[in-house]
Design an enzyme around this catalytic site. Structure first.
Site, mmCIF file in Angstrom:
data_model
loop_
_atom_site.group_PDB
_atom_site.id
_atom_site.type_symbol
_atom_site.label_atom_id
_atom_site.label_comp_id
_atom_site.label_asym_id
_atom_site.label_seq_id
_atom_site.Cartn_x
_atom_site.Cartn_y
_atom_site.Cartn_z
ATOM 1 N N ARG A 21 11.539 5.918 53.313
ATOM 2 C CA ARG A 21 12.174 4.840 52.688
ATOM 3 C C ARG A 21 13.487 4.227 53.401
ATOM 4 O O ARG A 21 13.789 3.141 53.430
ATOM 5 C CB ARG A 21 12.517 4.996 51.200
ATOM 6 C CG ARG A 21 11.308 5.469 50.438
ATOM 7 C CD ARG A 21 11.694 5.378 48.831
ATOM 8 N NE ARG A 21 12.479 6.529 48.370
ATOM 9 C CZ ARG A 21 12.158 7.530 47.954
ATOM 10 N NH1 ARG A 21 10.766 7.877 47.991
ATOM 11 N NH2 ARG A 21 12.879 8.544 47.791
ATOM 12 N N ASN A 41 4.679 23.388 41.041
ATOM 13 C CA ASN A 41 4.512 24.887 41.056
ATOM 14 C C ASN A 41 4.998 25.346 39.765
ATOM 15 O O ASN A 41 4.732 26.303 39.179
ATOM 16 C CB ASN A 41 5.355 25.616 41.705
ATOM 17 C CG ASN A 41 6.736 25.158 42.102
ATOM 18 O OD1 ASN A 41 7.237 24.258 41.480
ATOM 19 N ND2 ASN A 41 7.503 25.648 43.263
ATOM 20 N N CYS A 42 5.655 24.648 38.832
ATOM 21 C CA CYS A 42 6.150 25.051 37.469
ATOM 22 C C CYS A 42 4.968 24.920 36.593
ATOM 23 O O CYS A 42 5.065 25.316 35.483
ATOM 24 C CB CYS A 42 7.543 24.061 37.034
ATOM 25 S SG CYS A 42 8.969 24.485 37.864
ATOM 26 N N ALA A 278 19.218 22.427 55.397
ATOM 27 C CA ALA A 278 18.321 23.283 54.420
ATOM 28 C C ALA A 278 18.451 23.045 53.071
ATOM 29 O O ALA A 278 19.554 22.457 52.573
ATOM 30 C CB ALA A 278 18.685 24.525 54.646
ATOM 31 N N ASP A 281 15.017 26.183 47.387
ATOM 32 C CA ASP A 281 15.433 27.649 46.831
ATOM 33 C C ASP A 281 16.030 28.721 48.031
ATOM 34 O O ASP A 281 16.349 29.847 47.631
ATOM 35 C CB ASP A 281 14.083 28.327 46.387
ATOM 36 C CG ASP A 281 13.394 27.584 45.169
ATOM 37 O OD1 ASP A 281 14.449 26.789 44.581
ATOM 38 O OD2 ASP A 281 12.338 27.860 44.732
ATOM 39 N N TYR A 424 21.302 7.924 16.548
ATOM 40 C CA TYR A 424 20.986 8.514 15.052
ATOM 41 C C TYR A 424 20.057 7.668 14.395
ATOM 42 O O TYR A 424 20.204 6.426 14.230
ATOM 43 C CB TYR A 424 22.258 8.637 14.229
ATOM 44 C CG TYR A 424 22.168 8.946 12.960
ATOM 45 C CD1 TYR A 424 21.348 9.853 12.384
ATOM 46 C CD2 TYR A 424 22.359 7.791 11.892
ATOM 47 C CE1 TYR A 424 21.097 10.219 11.147
ATOM 48 C CE2 TYR A 424 22.188 8.163 10.664
ATOM 49 C CZ TYR A 424 21.494 9.216 10.265
ATOM 50 O OH TYR A 424 21.268 9.541 8.608
ATOM 51 N N LYS A 432 26.334 13.292 12.224
ATOM 52 C CA LYS A 432 27.067 14.357 13.162
ATOM 53 C C LYS A 432 26.071 15.100 13.818
ATOM 54 O O LYS A 432 25.271 16.172 13.316
ATOM 55 C CB LYS A 432 27.850 15.211 12.063
ATOM 56 C CG LYS A 432 28.960 14.438 11.098
ATOM 57 C CD LYS A 432 29.754 15.457 10.384
ATOM 58 C CE LYS A 432 30.554 14.634 9.503
ATOM 59 N NZ LYS A 432 31.557 15.630 8.405
#
Length: 545
Positions: A21, A41-42, A278, A281, A424, A432
């Protein structure tokens, strides 16, 4: 400019797409050892368990898409064997045949990831003992579950918990063995109690404080022998005891690596060689809250690192702030999430901290379907700066941890949480919000309005009176041993029953009535403090056997 990317999946693929890009003219070659350059992979445990039925759904960016949409040269089933930094080239071996060849580079990006730890134990090479890293691993485990009746999962971390849920979903009797005395080691022990309860209530045999010492083939299955002398028979084993960075290329090339094996990078993701980056992981980065070196294998940071490395290659000035370890796992309807430092890390680093517990509902209690959660907030006693948070429960845990994660990014304090304006409506939250409540509790403590004591400190307070201020029925259902019962609504009329020469610890179910009792008694001259999180927190610490 010729850019070579070693490893795809999250960090490498994000770099390559971002680089394209930013430059239509760069030559970008992406090398991936596996069959697919970018996959979820998850999602692998959920494909194995049948929650994700179609394998193709795991393909985030197929090779054809990367080639057509981004004009990348994608070379799958290609193993990069060697890096020559002096000549600025790599050596590549095609895994499906063909001669080894070399490619020169102007910029090199390393994203090889991390590999599952496989300890050198007797019998560990059995085909019935598997690890989960990529699609081919998922295919093997998926195939092995067919007709299987039992399995052993070694390791009670993120993958271990997810695999346990999915094995039960497949109707397979599951035993989870964890070396540590708790599940999910990055979390503080008490916060993992609901997850352990959920696993055991769904039939998972959870064995904590145990570790394997050898494996024995038995027919078509395997016997897992534990150091305790126990033995577990199963059809197969999934080993998920941790990961190690794939750092062999970096070490052989002479790049700097940290004490835990992560490639050392700066905030632009450059290694010790200015033309080599790099990401993912494999790297050692900075822990955002503390500024200390860390290694956290998470997909979100890997993607951001890939973008930042691409920016720097093309002379943009973005920097990686660091990783704060915002993570989440789910199992059997229980969500466990965290961000920032845990209490155990703060203790290990000898950092001053305070904490509060609260147990709110995820939306207004009067609206149908409210689910409970437990939150733990860690903060600086000097200025209230937020250091970390953990949550466990049903719906809404992720939302609150995400909000607090952003507060940590903004270096906010508990006083800011008091003032946070959040969405809320009764079906989404409360006027709260739990985030506000965490701020109120912590701020009240820092202002001196609410002296606190924690469960682990009860035994250290000599001659203390433990005062249960709940109703009679709540007290009868369960209470702290030795507690004196005096409901908060009767407290003003029965002050004479309490001694002023002894410290008092007031508690209720979650802390609110205990807070009221603490305020009342302190103004009548009693030495009193509130048990943070009340009886619910006490029960979290009384972890299941």
């Amino acid at each position: 400019m010729k850019i070579l990317v070693v490893g795809a999946v999250a960090g490498g693929a994000s770099f390559a797409a971002r680089a394209r890009r930013l430059s239509e003219h760069a030559e970008i070659i992406l090398f991936e050892r596996g069959e697919e350059p970018s996959f979820a992979n998850c999602g692998l445990p959920y494909y194995i368990g049948g929650m994700i039925e179609e394998r193709k759904k795991l393909l985030v960016a197929p090779k054809s898409l990367l080639e057509k949409r981004f004009r990348l040269d994608v070379r799958t089933r290609s193993n990069v064997e060697f890096i020559d930094l002096e000549r600025k080239l790599i050596r590549v071996k095609p895994l499906d045949g063909g001669e080894v060849y070399e490619e020169h580079f102007d910029k090199l990006i390393l994203s090889p990831g991390a590999h599952p730890v496989r300890p050198n134990l007797p019998g560990v090479d059995s085909p019935n003992i598997m690890t989960l890293r990529d699609l081919s691993d998922a295919d093997k485990i998926h195939a092995r579950t067919r007709g299987a009746r039992s399995c052993v999962i070694l390791g009670g971390g993120f993958i271990g918990v997810e695999m346990a849920e999915n094995m039960v979903h497949r109707g397979i009797h599951t035993t989870l063995v964890q070396r540590d005395p708790q599940l999910m080691s990055p979390f503080d022990a008490e916060m993992t109690t609901p997850m352990q309860t959920a696993l055991t209530s769904h039939g998972v045999q959870v064995m904590l404080g145990k570790s394997a010492c050898r494996f024995e083939q038995k027919g078509a299955g395997v016997v897992v022998h534990l150091e305790s002398g126990e033995a577990i028979e199963a059809d197969f084993v999934v080993m998920s005891i941790g990961v190690m960075p794939e750092n062999q290329l970096a070490i052989s090339a002479g790049l700097n690596v940290g004490p835990r094996g992560g490639i050392v990078v700066n905030r632009q993701m450059q290694t010790s060689h200015p033309d080599v980056y790099a990401v993912g992981d494999v790297v050692e980065t900075i822990h955002f809250p503390s500024g200390q070196p860390t290694q956290v294998p998470l997909a979100g940071p890997a993607n951001r690192q890939g973008r930042i490395a691409a920016d720097h290659v093309f002379s943009r000035s973005t920097e990686y702030r660091g990783t704060q370890g915002t993570a989440i796992v789910g199992g059997f309807g229980v969500t466990l999430a965290m961000t920032g430092d845990s209490e155990k890390v703060l203790k290990r680093n000898k950092m001053a901290y305070e904490k509060v517990y609260l147990h709110p509902a995820h939306h207004a209690g009067y609206y149908p379907g409210a689910q409970g959660m437990s939150l733990k907030l860690l903060f600086s006693p000097q200025d209230g700066r937020i250091l970390g948070a953990q949550g466990v429960g049903g719906e809404g845990v992720d939302k609150r941890i995400d909000v607090i994660a952003m507060a940590i990014q903004g270096r906010m304090s508990v006083y800011d949480l008091e003032q946070a304006e959040l969405c809320y409506a009764p079906q989404y939250g409360s006027a709260k919000d739990p985030v506000n409540m965490a701020g109120f509790l912590a701020s009240n403590f820092l202002r001196g309005d609410q002296p606190l004591i924690h469960v682990e400190e009860l035994d250290k307070l000599e001659h203390a009176i433990v005062l249960d201020v709940r109703t009679q029925s709540e007290y009868d259902e369960g209470h702290i041993p030795g507690a004196v019962h005096l409901p908060v609504d009767e407290l003003r009329d029965r002050l004479s029953e309490l001694p002023k020469d002894k410290p008092i610890v007031a508690y209720c179910k979650v802390g609110q009535r205990g807070y009221l009792a603490t305020r009342l008694l302190s103004q009548h001259g009693f030495d009193v403090r509130n048990l943070s999180g009340g009886y619910t927190t006490y029960r979290l610490h009384a972890r299941p056997v």
